[in-house]
Scaffold this motif. Structure first.
Motif, PDB file in Angstrom:
ATOM      1  N   ILE A   5       0.859  -1.332   0.037  1.00 50.86           N
ATOM      2  CA  ILE A   5       0.080   0.083   0.120  1.00 50.86           C
ATOM      3  C   ILE A   5       0.757   1.323  -0.047  1.00 50.86           C
ATOM      4  CG2 ILE A   5      -1.663   1.312   1.482  1.00 50.86           C
ATOM      5  CD1 ILE A   5      -2.665  -1.447   2.219  1.00 50.86           C
ATOM      6  N   THR A   6       0.545   2.065  -0.944  1.00 45.46           N
ATOM      7  CA  THR A   6       1.451   3.412  -1.117  1.00 45.46           C
ATOM      8  C   THR A   6       0.276   4.591  -0.462  1.00 45.46           C
ATOM      9  OG1 THR A   6       0.765   3.800  -3.238  1.00 45.46           O
ATOM     10  CG2 THR A   6       2.949   2.649  -2.870  1.00 45.46           C
ATOM     11  N   PHE A  47      -5.205  20.302   1.093  1.00 43.02           N
ATOM     12  CA  PHE A  47      -4.128  19.420   0.449  1.00 43.02           C
ATOM     13  C   PHE A  47      -4.878  17.948   0.596  1.00 43.02           C
ATOM     14  CE2 PHE A  47      -1.720  22.705   2.895  1.00 43.02           C
ATOM     15  CZ  PHE A  47      -0.953  23.110   1.676  1.00 43.02           C
ATOM     16  N   HIS A  48      -4.688  17.176  -0.418  1.00 41.47           N
ATOM     17  CA  HIS A  48      -5.107  15.896  -0.319  1.00 41.47           C
ATOM     18  C   HIS A  48      -4.321  14.910  -0.566  1.00 41.47           C
ATOM     19  CE1 HIS A  48      -9.322  17.294  -1.120  1.00 41.47           C
ATOM     20  NE2 HIS A  48      -8.911  18.225  -1.467  1.00 41.47           N
ATOM     21  N   VAL A  49      -4.607  13.596   0.161  1.00 42.43           N
ATOM     22  CA  VAL A  49      -3.704  12.277  -0.012  1.00 42.43           C
ATOM     23  C   VAL A  49      -4.473  11.089  -0.254  1.00 42.43           C
ATOM     24  CG1 VAL A  49      -4.110  11.810   2.472  1.00 42.43           C
ATOM     25  CG2 VAL A  49      -1.947  11.355   1.404  1.00 42.43           C
ATOM     26  N   LEU A  50      -4.037  10.258  -0.999  1.00 47.11           N
ATOM     27  CA  LEU A  50      -4.416   8.935  -1.318  1.00 47.11           C
ATOM     28  C   LEU A  50      -3.794   7.804  -0.976  1.00 47.11           C
ATOM     29  CD1 LEU A  50      -5.976   9.806  -5.071  1.00 47.11           C
ATOM     30  CD2 LEU A  50      -7.189   9.011  -2.901  1.00 47.11           C
ATOM     31  N   GLY A  85      -5.410   4.087   7.616  1.00 48.28           N
ATOM     32  CA  GLY A  85      -5.593   5.407   8.407  1.00 48.28           C
ATOM     33  C   GLY A  85      -4.477   5.937   8.907  1.00 48.28           C
ATOM     34  N   LYS A  86      -3.668   5.389   9.903  1.00 49.81           N
ATOM     35  CA  LYS A  86      -2.507   5.811  10.498  1.00 49.81           C
ATOM     36  C   LYS A  86      -1.481   6.314   9.402  1.00 49.81           C
ATOM     37  CE  LYS A  86       1.231   4.556  13.331  1.00 49.81           C
ATOM     38  NZ  LYS A  86       2.048   3.397  13.810  1.00 49.81           N
ATOM     39  N   GLY A  87      -1.402   5.960   8.392  1.00 51.36           N
ATOM     40  CA  GLY A  87      -0.582   6.634   7.409  1.00 51.36           C
ATOM     41  C   GLY A  87      -0.850   7.605   6.637  1.00 51.36           C
ATOM     42  N   LEU A  88      -2.166   7.815   6.492  1.00 51.27           N
ATOM     43  CA  LEU A  88      -2.967   9.135   6.044  1.00 51.27           C
ATOM     44  C   LEU A  88      -2.623  10.054   7.083  1.00 51.27           C
ATOM     45  CD1 LEU A  88      -6.166   7.394   4.937  1.00 51.27           C
ATOM     46  CD2 LEU A  88      -4.345   8.482   3.312  1.00 51.27           C
TER      47      LEU A  88
END
Length: 142
Positions: A5-6, A47-50, A85-88
């Motif tokens: 997962i990236t 700002f967004h993250v995927l 979720g933690k990574g986000l």
């Protein structure tokens, strides 16, 4: 988080379809949040993250306003409890640091308090209801 997962920065204009599909599934379908509350007109200025799986499928997303308010943290059901979720959230903690912010904040659904406390967030204020879901404001120093 699994190595397949990236997590990477996203662009609202280019990635809107992926971001909306995840948020629609999690918030509108699962949690019955009205679509007009989910799409609040703030996304262009965030700002967004995927998060994506090995096949490039978008599986999670979050956004952060320029003042460090993190929100719209959503992970598809099959990928929960795997560190996505933690990574986000950690992505935006690092981003806030590079922006020179001294803290990040969010409105946590109360069922997720332990999750956020483990990431260093502290409760502030009283429980309130948003979209018929109990929340509490939380803050984390950088």
């Amino acid at each position: 988080m699994p190595s397949d997962i990236t997590i990477h920065s996203a662009n609202w204009i280019e990635d809107e379809t992926f971001i909306k599909s995840i948020r629609f599934e999690v918030f509108v379908r699962e949690q019955n949040v009205p679509i007009d509350l989910e799409i609040d007109g703030l996304d262009n200025d965030c700002f967004h993250v995927l998060a994506k799986d090995l096949n490039g499928k978008a599986i999670g997303t979050a956004r952060m306003q320029k003042d460090g308010h993190i929100g719209r943290i959503a992970v598809l059901k099959n990928f929960r409890r795997k560190g996505v979720g933690k990574g986000l959230v950690e992505f935006f903690i690092k981003k806030a640091n590079t922006l020179g912010l001294i803290e990040v904040e969010l409105n946590a659904q109360t069922h997720a308090l332990d999750f956020y406390e483990k990431l260093g967030f502290e409760k502030r204020g009283e429980i309130f209801t948003e979209a018929d879901i109990p929340h509490i404001h939380m803050v984390r120093p950088i």
